[in-house]
Design a protein around this motif. Sequence first.
Motif, PDB file in Angstrom:
ATOM      1  N   ARG A 340       0.688  -1.162   0.113  1.00 38.34           N
ATOM      2  CA  ARG A 340       0.038   0.026   0.204  1.00 38.34           C
ATOM      3  C   ARG A 340       0.921   1.418  -0.059  1.00 38.34           C
ATOM      4  NH1 ARG A 340      -5.097   0.616   1.400  1.00 38.34           N
ATOM      5  NH2 ARG A 340      -5.369  -1.443   2.423  1.00 38.34           N
ATOM      6  N   ALA A 341       2.008   1.290   0.799  1.00 38.10           N
ATOM      7  CA  ALA A 341       2.715   2.359   0.874  1.00 38.10           C
ATOM      8  C   ALA A 341       3.364   2.724  -0.344  1.00 38.10           C
ATOM      9  CB  ALA A 341       3.852   2.219   1.813  1.00 38.10           C
ATOM     10  N   ASN A 342       3.797   1.741  -1.183  1.00 36.14           N
ATOM     11  CA  ASN A 342       4.344   2.137  -2.753  1.00 36.14           C
ATOM     12  C   ASN A 342       3.250   2.871  -3.624  1.00 36.14           C
ATOM     13  OD1 ASN A 342       6.324  -0.223  -1.528  1.00 36.14           O
ATOM     14  ND2 ASN A 342       7.177   1.704  -2.511  1.00 36.14           N
ATOM     15  N   ASN A 343       2.139   2.152  -3.516  1.00 38.54           N
ATOM     16  CA  ASN A 343       1.064   2.573  -4.295  1.00 38.54           C
ATOM     17  C   ASN A 343       0.565   3.999  -3.932  1.00 38.54           C
ATOM     18  OD1 ASN A 343       0.492   0.340  -6.035  1.00 38.54           O
ATOM     19  ND2 ASN A 343      -0.505  -0.660  -3.942  1.00 38.54           N
ATOM     20  N   LEU A 344       0.601   4.424  -2.448  1.00 35.17           N
ATOM     21  CA  LEU A 344       0.433   5.934  -2.204  1.00 35.17           C
ATOM     22  C   LEU A 344       1.271   6.768  -2.796  1.00 35.17           C
ATOM     23  CD1 LEU A 344      -0.860   5.094   1.444  1.00 35.17           C
ATOM     24  CD2 LEU A 344      -2.358   6.234  -0.497  1.00 35.17           C
ATOM     25  N   SER A 345       2.711   6.348  -2.892  1.00 36.66           N
ATOM     26  CA  SER A 345       3.689   7.089  -3.247  1.00 36.66           C
ATOM     27  C   SER A 345       3.633   7.456  -4.667  1.00 36.66           C
ATOM     28  CB  SER A 345       4.917   6.398  -3.023  1.00 36.66           C
ATOM     29  OG  SER A 345       5.472   6.219  -1.761  1.00 36.66           O
ATOM     30  N   ASP A 346       3.209   6.443  -5.515  1.00 36.25           N
ATOM     31  CA  ASP A 346       2.652   6.428  -6.937  1.00 36.25           C
ATOM     32  C   ASP A 346       1.646   7.758  -7.127  1.00 36.25           C
ATOM     33  OD1 ASP A 346       4.441   4.634  -7.702  1.00 36.25           O
ATOM     34  OD2 ASP A 346       2.975   3.040  -7.992  1.00 36.25           O
ATOM     35  N   LYS A 347       0.638   7.458  -6.271  1.00 41.19           N
ATOM     36  CA  LYS A 347      -0.435   8.377  -6.350  1.00 41.19           C
ATOM     37  C   LYS A 347      -0.064   9.821  -6.094  1.00 41.19           C
ATOM     38  CE  LYS A 347      -4.789   9.193  -4.197  1.00 41.19           C
ATOM     39  NZ  LYS A 347      -6.171   8.485  -2.984  1.00 41.19           N
ATOM     40  N   ALA A 348       0.713  10.220  -5.115  1.00 33.22           N
ATOM     41  CA  ALA A 348       1.280  11.292  -4.661  1.00 33.22           C
ATOM     42  C   ALA A 348       2.072  12.043  -5.856  1.00 33.22           C
ATOM     43  CB  ALA A 348       2.244  11.254  -3.433  1.00 33.22           C
ATOM     44  N   ALA A 349       3.201  11.046  -6.486  1.00 31.84           N
ATOM     45  CA  ALA A 349       3.619  11.505  -7.708  1.00 31.84           C
ATOM     46  C   ALA A 349       2.890  11.704  -8.901  1.00 31.84           C
ATOM     47  CB  ALA A 349       4.819  10.757  -7.639  1.00 31.84           C
ATOM     48  N   GLY A 350       1.632  11.307  -9.022  1.00 36.95           N
ATOM     49  CA  GLY A 350       0.847  11.489  -9.938  1.00 36.95           C
ATOM     50  C   GLY A 350       1.462  10.456 -11.162  1.00 36.95           C
ATOM     51  N   ARG A 351       1.911   9.314 -10.979  1.00 37.78           N
ATOM     52  CA  ARG A 351       2.347   8.525 -12.056  1.00 37.78           C
ATOM     53  C   ARG A 351       1.270   8.148 -12.914  1.00 37.78           C
ATOM     54  NH1 ARG A 351       5.938   6.916  -7.807  1.00 37.78           N
ATOM     55  NH2 ARG A 351       7.963   7.395  -8.308  1.00 37.78           N
ATOM     56  N   ASP A 352       1.502   7.690 -14.233  1.00 34.88           N
ATOM     57  CA  ASP A 352       0.480   7.293 -15.080  1.00 34.88           C
ATOM     58  C   ASP A 352       0.252   5.826 -14.882  1.00 34.88           C
ATOM     59  OD1 ASP A 352       0.025   6.107 -18.204  1.00 34.88           O
ATOM     60  OD2 ASP A 352      -1.232   7.965 -17.776  1.00 34.88           O
ATOM     61  N   MET A 365      -2.693 -15.564 -20.244  1.00 37.72           N
ATOM     62  CA  MET A 365      -4.000 -16.205 -20.413  1.00 37.72           C
ATOM     63  C   MET A 365      -4.482 -16.705 -19.094  1.00 37.72           C
ATOM     64  SD  MET A 365      -2.461 -19.622 -22.139  1.00 37.72           S
ATOM     65  CE  MET A 365      -1.517 -20.857 -21.128  1.00 37.72           C
ATOM     66  N   ARG A 366      -3.856 -16.831 -18.190  1.00 41.22           N
ATOM     67  CA  ARG A 366      -4.224 -17.398 -16.865  1.00 41.22           C
ATOM     68  C   ARG A 366      -3.615 -16.277 -15.572  1.00 41.22           C
ATOM     69  NH1 ARG A 366      -5.835 -22.589 -16.035  1.00 41.22           N
ATOM     70  NH2 ARG A 366      -4.534 -23.232 -17.789  1.00 41.22           N
ATOM     71  N   LEU A 367      -4.711 -15.913 -14.996  1.00 38.27           N
ATOM     72  CA  LEU A 367      -4.435 -14.996 -13.755  1.00 38.27           C
ATOM     73  C   LEU A 367      -5.542 -15.491 -12.763  1.00 38.27           C
ATOM     74  CD1 LEU A 367      -3.709 -11.911 -15.467  1.00 38.27           C
ATOM     75  CD2 LEU A 367      -1.881 -13.192 -14.316  1.00 38.27           C
ATOM     76  N   THR A 368      -5.368 -16.729 -12.386  1.00 39.64           N
ATOM     77  CA  THR A 368      -6.291 -17.285 -11.302  1.00 39.64           C
ATOM     78  C   THR A 368      -6.167 -16.775  -9.915  1.00 39.64           C
ATOM     79  OG1 THR A 368      -6.713 -19.199 -12.617  1.00 39.64           O
ATOM     80  CG2 THR A 368      -7.538 -19.266 -10.163  1.00 39.64           C
ATOM     81  N   GLY A 369      -6.985 -16.103  -9.195  1.00 45.41           N
ATOM     82  CA  GLY A 369      -7.016 -15.352  -7.843  1.00 45.41           C
ATOM     83  C   GLY A 369      -7.086 -14.077  -7.774  1.00 45.41           C
ATOM     84  N   THR A 370      -6.832 -13.263  -6.788  1.00 44.47           N
ATOM     85  CA  THR A 370      -7.062 -11.929  -6.703  1.00 44.47           C
ATOM     86  C   THR A 370      -5.856 -11.045  -7.218  1.00 44.47           C
ATOM     87  OG1 THR A 370      -8.745 -12.291  -4.976  1.00 44.47           O
ATOM     88  CG2 THR A 370      -7.905 -10.162  -4.913  1.00 44.47           C
ATOM     89  N   ILE A 371      -6.113  -9.885  -7.670  1.00 50.61           N
ATOM     90  CA  ILE A 371      -5.068  -9.101  -7.893  1.00 50.61           C
ATOM     91  C   ILE A 371      -5.295  -7.825  -6.948  1.00 50.61           C
ATOM     92  CG2 ILE A 371      -3.846  -7.367  -9.551  1.00 50.61           C
ATOM     93  CD1 ILE A 371      -4.718  -9.716 -11.842  1.00 50.61           C
ATOM     94  N   TYR A 372      -4.407  -7.537  -6.114  1.00 50.20           N
ATOM     95  CA  TYR A 372      -4.715  -6.912  -4.848  1.00 50.20           C
ATOM     96  C   TYR A 372      -3.642  -5.550  -4.969  1.00 50.20           C
ATOM     97  CZ  TYR A 372      -5.462  -5.129   0.034  1.00 50.20           C
ATOM     98  OH  TYR A 372      -5.830  -4.124   0.951  1.00 50.20           O
ATOM     99  N   LEU A 373      -4.393  -4.331  -5.178  1.00 46.17           N
ATOM    100  CA  LEU A 373      -3.449  -3.299  -5.566  1.00 46.17           C
ATOM    101  C   LEU A 373      -4.142  -2.044  -4.422  1.00 46.17           C
ATOM    102  CD1 LEU A 373      -2.914  -3.192  -9.263  1.00 46.17           C
ATOM    103  CD2 LEU A 373      -1.389  -4.273  -7.677  1.00 46.17           C
ATOM    104  N   PRO A 374      -3.737  -2.246  -3.242  1.00 43.79           N
ATOM    105  CA  PRO A 374      -4.610  -1.115  -2.487  1.00 43.79           C
ATOM    106  C   PRO A 374      -3.974   0.373  -2.771  1.00 43.79           C
ATOM    107  CG  PRO A 374      -2.919  -2.537  -1.201  1.00 43.79           C
ATOM    108  CD  PRO A 374      -2.983  -3.106  -2.612  1.00 43.79           C
ATOM    109  N   GLU A 375      -4.553   1.084  -2.999  1.00 46.10           N
ATOM    110  CA  GLU A 375      -4.214   2.678  -3.492  1.00 46.10           C
ATOM    111  C   GLU A 375      -3.634   2.445  -4.840  1.00 46.10           C
ATOM    112  OE1 GLU A 375      -5.728   5.233  -2.397  1.00 46.10           O
ATOM    113  OE2 GLU A 375      -6.667   4.230  -0.562  1.00 46.10           O
ATOM    114  N   GLY A 376      -3.498   1.265  -5.688  1.00 49.79           N
ATOM    115  CA  GLY A 376      -2.766   0.991  -6.809  1.00 49.79           C
ATOM    116  C   GLY A 376      -3.459   1.215  -7.980  1.00 49.79           C
ATOM    117  N   GLN A 377      -2.951   1.326  -9.272  1.00 48.69           N
ATOM    118  CA  GLN A 377      -3.622   1.186 -10.390  1.00 48.69           C
ATOM    119  C   GLN A 377      -3.363  -0.080 -11.174  1.00 48.69           C
ATOM    120  OE1 GLN A 377      -2.995   5.403 -11.491  1.00 48.69           O
ATOM    121  NE2 GLN A 377      -0.689   5.115 -11.699  1.00 48.69           N
TER     122      GLN A 377
END
Length: 437
Positions: A340-352, A365-377
Amino acid sequence: MRTAEAGRSFARDRSGAVALMFALSLPMLLGGMGLAVDYAMVSRQQAALQSASDSAALRAAREMIIAEPSPTRVQAVAKRTVDAILSEGGRVGRPRIDWTVASRLDDSSRSVIVNVSRPVKPVFAKIYAFLGFVPDPWVMETSSKVILSHNSKLCMLLTGDNGTVLELRKNARLTGTQCSIHSNSRSPSGIRLGEGSQLVADLVCSRGGINNQGSTIRTDTLNDCPPVEDPLRARPAPPVGSCISASRLVLKSGTHTLNPGTYCGGIDARGTAKIFLNPGIYVFHDGDLNVTHDAEIRGKHVGLYFRGAASYFRFRDNALVDLTGPKDGPMAGLLIWRDRANNLSDKAAGRDSSQTNSVNANRAMRLTGTIYLPEGQLFIGAKAPVAQVSDYTVILARKLELLDGPNLVLNTNYAGSDVPVPQDLGPIGLRNMRLTN
């Protein structure tokens, strides 16, 4: 003689009888008028009360669409809704709340029931008392019931609360058959659908709105949905151990089998390299996972955890991605998790979004499970379907963007997978609300 005639004349005189009769009947007349006025007043208030309870039941029922409801949460939503509606048009300043709201969940029929009651003070109460009619305190009561049917499954939660959090650019497709999508954004363009794009789902529940610029929407939509908190926010992150690789691991060809552990500096698979991941948790510390060209990465019951600066996952070009999440342990059900902390840094920096976590590979073709990017994109730009052979894929992120052309497929075969679905995601929620009174 004059006295006798005067008596008979008085007996025949009716000039004061009307006044006397009127005086005697006046309380009854006023009582009847009062009942008519009070009946009209009560009817108006009863209608307002019914409208408030209907709105409260519908809004509370939406909690069941997007999350497993609790009686406490449903009661809070119902009371907040009734208070807001009945307070409108009241006295200036803080209104006096004299109504009572009670709600309950009927699990047997998957419904929400809201009861609202309010005391009534008759306008002509004193006249009723004068007539000897002293009724018990008048109380208006209404009841509203919303029944939901048809199971739906929450496979996408976008937690950003402003701006566009889900964007399908020109000709992009998002296919979530038997799947519900929820946006927390308050923006009227919280979901933006470009020309020629296509959105297929069971239900789209948006806190704000949908900006349709010429797309095809094959789904039911709801606006003004309540925000949903990150259900995984309290989940402890997996431990970060000592480095298996002290520097960036670059693989250009050949077949490589890797073991779980901490990879400092990340992994760069390119060319024709083939990587097989043994089951377990892979921590990418201060480095990314980059799979590009014709490289391949495969792994069953693996969890990828990204922590530290520049820790992203990037699947590009013609790379093959075939990954299934863990069935137990600290990342059970989570295929990809970025700190989460790094995602918040991306958000603060305005990264595309295209500069962070991306799936641009044509064989992802296969991504089974949860992709969890708290505050990420997450950015998806593949020219071929993504995750199409997965048993299920759940995405929880702040923002998701699909470039021109990709088709993100969110399957929901939860029962067919040995990868558990994290609590409060997956097979929860209902749709098709029906109001009954």
